[in-house]
Design a protein around this motif. Structure first.
Motif, PDB file in Angstrom:
ATOM      1  N   LYS A  94      37.341  12.145  28.220  1.00 38.34           N
ATOM      2  CA  LYS A  94      37.142  12.625  26.846  1.00 38.34           C
ATOM      3  C   LYS A  94      36.952  14.140  26.827  1.00 38.34           C
ATOM      4  O   LYS A  94      37.819  14.870  26.360  1.00 38.34           O
ATOM      5  CB  LYS A  94      35.977  11.898  26.170  1.00 38.34           C
ATOM      6  CG  LYS A  94      36.307  10.456  25.812  1.00 38.34           C
ATOM      7  CD  LYS A  94      35.306   9.877  24.823  1.00 38.34           C
ATOM      8  CE  LYS A  94      35.732   8.477  24.400  1.00 38.34           C
ATOM      9  NZ  LYS A  94      34.774   7.891  23.426  1.00 38.34           N
ATOM     10  N   SER A  95      35.825  14.600  27.342  1.00 40.42           N
ATOM     11  CA  SER A  95      35.572  16.042  27.296  1.00 40.42           C
ATOM     12  C   SER A  95      34.569  16.422  28.375  1.00 40.42           C
ATOM     13  O   SER A  95      33.812  15.585  28.856  1.00 40.42           O
ATOM     14  CB  SER A  95      35.037  16.457  25.919  1.00 40.42           C
ATOM     15  OG  SER A  95      33.789  15.826  25.656  1.00 40.42           O
ATOM     16  N   ALA A  96      34.583  17.699  28.725  1.00 42.70           N
ATOM     17  CA  ALA A  96      33.643  18.193  29.742  1.00 42.70           C
ATOM     18  C   ALA A  96      33.408  19.677  29.517  1.00 42.70           C
ATOM     19  O   ALA A  96      34.311  20.412  29.088  1.00 42.70           O
ATOM     20  CB  ALA A  96      34.190  17.961  31.144  1.00 42.70           C
ATOM     21  N   LEU A  97      32.193  20.094  29.788  1.00 46.12           N
ATOM     22  CA  LEU A  97      31.844  21.508  29.797  1.00 46.12           C
ATOM     23  C   LEU A  97      31.228  21.795  31.159  1.00 46.12           C
ATOM     24  O   LEU A  97      30.225  21.203  31.533  1.00 46.12           O
ATOM     25  CB  LEU A  97      30.842  21.831  28.681  1.00 46.12           C
ATOM     26  CG  LEU A  97      30.319  23.272  28.616  1.00 46.12           C
ATOM     27  CD1 LEU A  97      31.463  24.269  28.460  1.00 46.12           C
ATOM     28  CD2 LEU A  97      29.325  23.435  27.464  1.00 46.12           C
ATOM     29  N   VAL A  98      31.867  22.682  31.909  1.00 48.91           N
ATOM     30  CA  VAL A  98      31.468  22.969  33.288  1.00 48.91           C
ATOM     31  C   VAL A  98      31.252  24.467  33.452  1.00 48.91           C
ATOM     32  O   VAL A  98      32.071  25.273  32.991  1.00 48.91           O
ATOM     33  CB  VAL A  98      32.548  22.493  34.292  1.00 48.91           C
ATOM     34  CG1 VAL A  98      32.074  22.708  35.731  1.00 48.91           C
ATOM     35  CG2 VAL A  98      32.908  21.034  34.064  1.00 48.91           C
ATOM     36  N   GLN A  99      30.151  24.831  34.085  1.00 51.30           N
ATOM     37  CA  GLN A  99      29.925  26.221  34.460  1.00 51.30           C
ATOM     38  C   GLN A  99      30.361  26.407  35.914  1.00 51.30           C
ATOM     39  O   GLN A  99      29.995  25.607  36.778  1.00 51.30           O
ATOM     40  CB  GLN A  99      28.455  26.594  34.308  1.00 51.30           C
ATOM     41  CG  GLN A  99      27.986  26.682  32.859  1.00 51.30           C
ATOM     42  CD  GLN A  99      26.495  26.985  32.779  1.00 51.30           C
ATOM     43  OE1 GLN A  99      25.677  26.149  33.153  1.00 51.30           O
ATOM     44  NE2 GLN A  99      26.151  28.159  32.294  1.00 51.30           N
ATOM     45  N   VAL A 100      31.136  27.435  36.161  1.00 54.38           N
ATOM     46  CA  VAL A 100      31.619  27.734  37.502  1.00 54.38           C
ATOM     47  C   VAL A 100      31.167  29.140  37.876  1.00 54.38           C
ATOM     48  O   VAL A 100      31.428  30.104  37.146  1.00 54.38           O
ATOM     49  CB  VAL A 100      33.157  27.646  37.583  1.00 54.38           C
ATOM     50  CG1 VAL A 100      33.640  28.025  38.980  1.00 54.38           C
ATOM     51  CG2 VAL A 100      33.628  26.238  37.228  1.00 54.38           C
ATOM     52  N   PHE A 101      30.481  29.245  39.007  1.00 55.92           N
ATOM     53  CA  PHE A 101      30.033  30.554  39.502  1.00 55.92           C
ATOM     54  C   PHE A 101      31.089  31.050  40.487  1.00 55.92           C
ATOM     55  O   PHE A 101      31.371  30.416  41.493  1.00 55.92           O
ATOM     56  CB  PHE A 101      28.670  30.425  40.183  1.00 55.92           C
ATOM     57  CG  PHE A 101      28.151  31.720  40.731  1.00 55.92           C
ATOM     58  CD1 PHE A 101      27.863  32.779  39.895  1.00 55.92           C
ATOM     59  CD2 PHE A 101      27.967  31.881  42.098  1.00 55.92           C
ATOM     60  CE1 PHE A 101      27.389  33.984  40.410  1.00 55.92           C
ATOM     61  CE2 PHE A 101      27.502  33.073  42.611  1.00 55.92           C
ATOM     62  CZ  PHE A 101      27.204  34.125  41.765  1.00 55.92           C
ATOM     63  N   THR A 102      31.687  32.194  40.186  1.00 56.86           N
ATOM     64  CA  THR A 102      32.842  32.673  40.920  1.00 56.86           C
ATOM     65  C   THR A 102      32.705  34.147  41.296  1.00 56.86           C
ATOM     66  O   THR A 102      31.988  34.895  40.643  1.00 56.86           O
ATOM     67  CB  THR A 102      34.117  32.485  40.066  1.00 56.86           C
ATOM     68  OG1 THR A 102      35.245  33.047  40.742  1.00 56.86           O
ATOM     69  CG2 THR A 102      33.983  33.183  38.716  1.00 56.86           C
ATOM     70  N   GLY A 103      33.390  34.530  42.342  1.00 56.60           N
ATOM     71  CA  GLY A 103      33.517  35.941  42.687  1.00 56.60           C
ATOM     72  C   GLY A 103      34.797  36.484  42.090  1.00 56.60           C
ATOM     73  O   GLY A 103      35.718  35.737  41.743  1.00 56.60           O
ATOM     74  N   SER A 104      34.878  37.808  41.937  1.00 53.25           N
ATOM     75  CA  SER A 104      36.094  38.417  41.401  1.00 53.25           C
ATOM     76  C   SER A 104      36.197  39.875  41.837  1.00 53.25           C
ATOM     77  O   SER A 104      35.195  40.502  42.199  1.00 53.25           O
ATOM     78  CB  SER A 104      36.108  38.355  39.867  1.00 53.25           C
ATOM     79  OG  SER A 104      35.031  39.106  39.327  1.00 53.25           O
ATOM     80  N   LEU A 105      37.406  40.371  41.815  1.00 54.52           N
ATOM     81  CA  LEU A 105      37.675  41.789  42.042  1.00 54.52           C
ATOM     82  C   LEU A 105      38.397  42.315  40.815  1.00 54.52           C
ATOM     83  O   LEU A 105      39.365  41.723  40.333  1.00 54.52           O
ATOM     84  CB  LEU A 105      38.549  41.986  43.290  1.00 54.52           C
ATOM     85  CG  LEU A 105      37.884  41.681  44.641  1.00 54.52           C
ATOM     86  CD1 LEU A 105      38.919  41.676  45.757  1.00 54.52           C
ATOM     87  CD2 LEU A 105      36.791  42.707  44.951  1.00 54.52           C
ATOM     88  N   TRP A 106      37.909  43.463  40.301  1.00 59.91           N
ATOM     89  CA  TRP A 106      38.465  44.066  39.094  1.00 59.91           C
ATOM     90  C   TRP A 106      38.917  45.487  39.408  1.00 59.91           C
ATOM     91  O   TRP A 106      38.155  46.295  39.936  1.00 59.91           O
ATOM     92  CB  TRP A 106      37.403  44.126  37.987  1.00 59.91           C
ATOM     93  CG  TRP A 106      36.872  42.793  37.566  1.00 59.91           C
ATOM     94  CD1 TRP A 106      36.039  41.962  38.267  1.00 59.91           C
ATOM     95  CD2 TRP A 106      37.138  42.127  36.339  1.00 59.91           C
ATOM     96  NE1 TRP A 106      35.775  40.829  37.560  1.00 59.91           N
ATOM     97  CE2 TRP A 106      36.423  40.889  36.362  1.00 59.91           C
ATOM     98  CE3 TRP A 106      37.885  42.455  35.205  1.00 59.91           C
ATOM     99  CZ2 TRP A 106      36.466  39.990  35.304  1.00 59.91           C
ATOM    100  CZ3 TRP A 106      37.913  41.551  34.156  1.00 59.91           C
ATOM    101  CH2 TRP A 106      37.213  40.338  34.206  1.00 59.91           C
ATOM    102  N   ALA A 107      40.177  45.808  39.074  1.00 64.68           N
ATOM    103  CA  ALA A 107      40.668  47.157  39.326  1.00 64.68           C
ATOM    104  C   ALA A 107      40.427  48.073  38.133  1.00 64.68           C
ATOM    105  O   ALA A 107      40.282  49.274  38.292  1.00 64.68           O
ATOM    106  CB  ALA A 107      42.158  47.126  39.658  1.00 64.68           C
TER     107      ALA A 107
END
Length: 260
Positions: A162-175
């Protein structure tokens, strides 16, 4: 004497009834956790979170149009946590040279809606911008997410198929229009709906949806390193203590292949 035996028998009946009631209650299925059922959680890892059997980049039965994103999930809440990790780079990454391929996959896993259209328009515009094409790192990435580097998820709510709300903790690189990437760690909210497979719902950028904030325990951890290093660090227990100041650790789980 007869009265005493009657009393003892009555007490025994009450005790047996209480024990039977307790056994029945223990055999009844418990109420589902607020975040939905999760299976296969192992003991805590070095950062103090239980470790899931779910791995970033795995799950699903097919591959999206980009040739790498898993799609075709079974609709369980576990699969929603897997889809959230796998879909996140489709929404958040940007490289003008690879955008058209990414876009095809993104459209596959997205339901119609104005926020989706806005994201497409912005990225289409960026891809046509010569300044964006000239900047970037490692072949033109302006933002590149590494979910394994963060490696944590929390199921805020979920109803299978049906539905889901998930929090994901992620790394990132931004130029940020330069050739020198800046690392960061942040929590992203992924809202999914079932449409024969898990799909991004209309809240395509959920952080812009005021209703989501009211459903979250908190916004989750984030960290902007101060040493301006151009690579993502491997998180330590000290980093996590800093990350979770003022935030709850309740419900957070580590992906099986998190970078540690």
């Amino acid at each position: 004497m007869r009265g005493r035996w009657k009393l003892l028998i009555a007490v025994a009946v009450v005790i047996v009834a209480a024990v039977a009631s307790a056994l029945i209650m223990s055999l009844r299925p418990g109420s589902p956790a607020p975040g939905g059922p999760q299976s296969g959680l192992g003991p805590s890892g070095k950062l103090g979170f239980p470790i899931s059997q779910l791995a970033v980049g795995q799950g699903g039965t097919k591959t999206a149009a980009d040739g790498k994103t898993p799609i075709g999930y079974d609709g369980s809440c576990d699969s929603a946590a897997q889809a959230a990790a796998n879909y996140l780079p489709l929404r958040a990454d940007f490289n003008a040279k690879t955008w058209e391929t990414q876009k095809k996959a993104l459209l596959q896993v997205s339901l119609p809606g104005p926020q989706k259209d806005l994201v497409m328009q912005v990225n289409d515009g960026n891809a046509a911008n010569k300044a964006y094409q000239a900047a970037g790192f490692d072949g033109g990435w302006l933002q590149h997410f590494d979910v394994k580097a963060g490696g944590l998820y929390r199921i805020v709510s979920c109803e299978a198929k049906k539905s889901a709300l998930v929090q994901v903790f992620t790394g990132s690189l931004w130029a940020q229009m330069t050739t020198a990437p800046r690392p960061a760690f942040a929590t992203q909210e992924i809202e999914l709906a079932w449409d024969g497979d898990w799909k991004y719902s209309n809240a395509f950028q959920p952080s812009d949806d005021p209703t989501i904030g009211r459903r979250l325990k908190d916004t989750g951890p984030s960290l902007q390193p101060e040493d301006f290093t151009q690579t993502l660090q491997v998180l330590t227990a000290k980093d996590v203590d800093l990350l979770f100041q003022g935030k709850s650790r309740e419900g957070w789980v580590e992906y099986a292949n998190a970078t540690r």
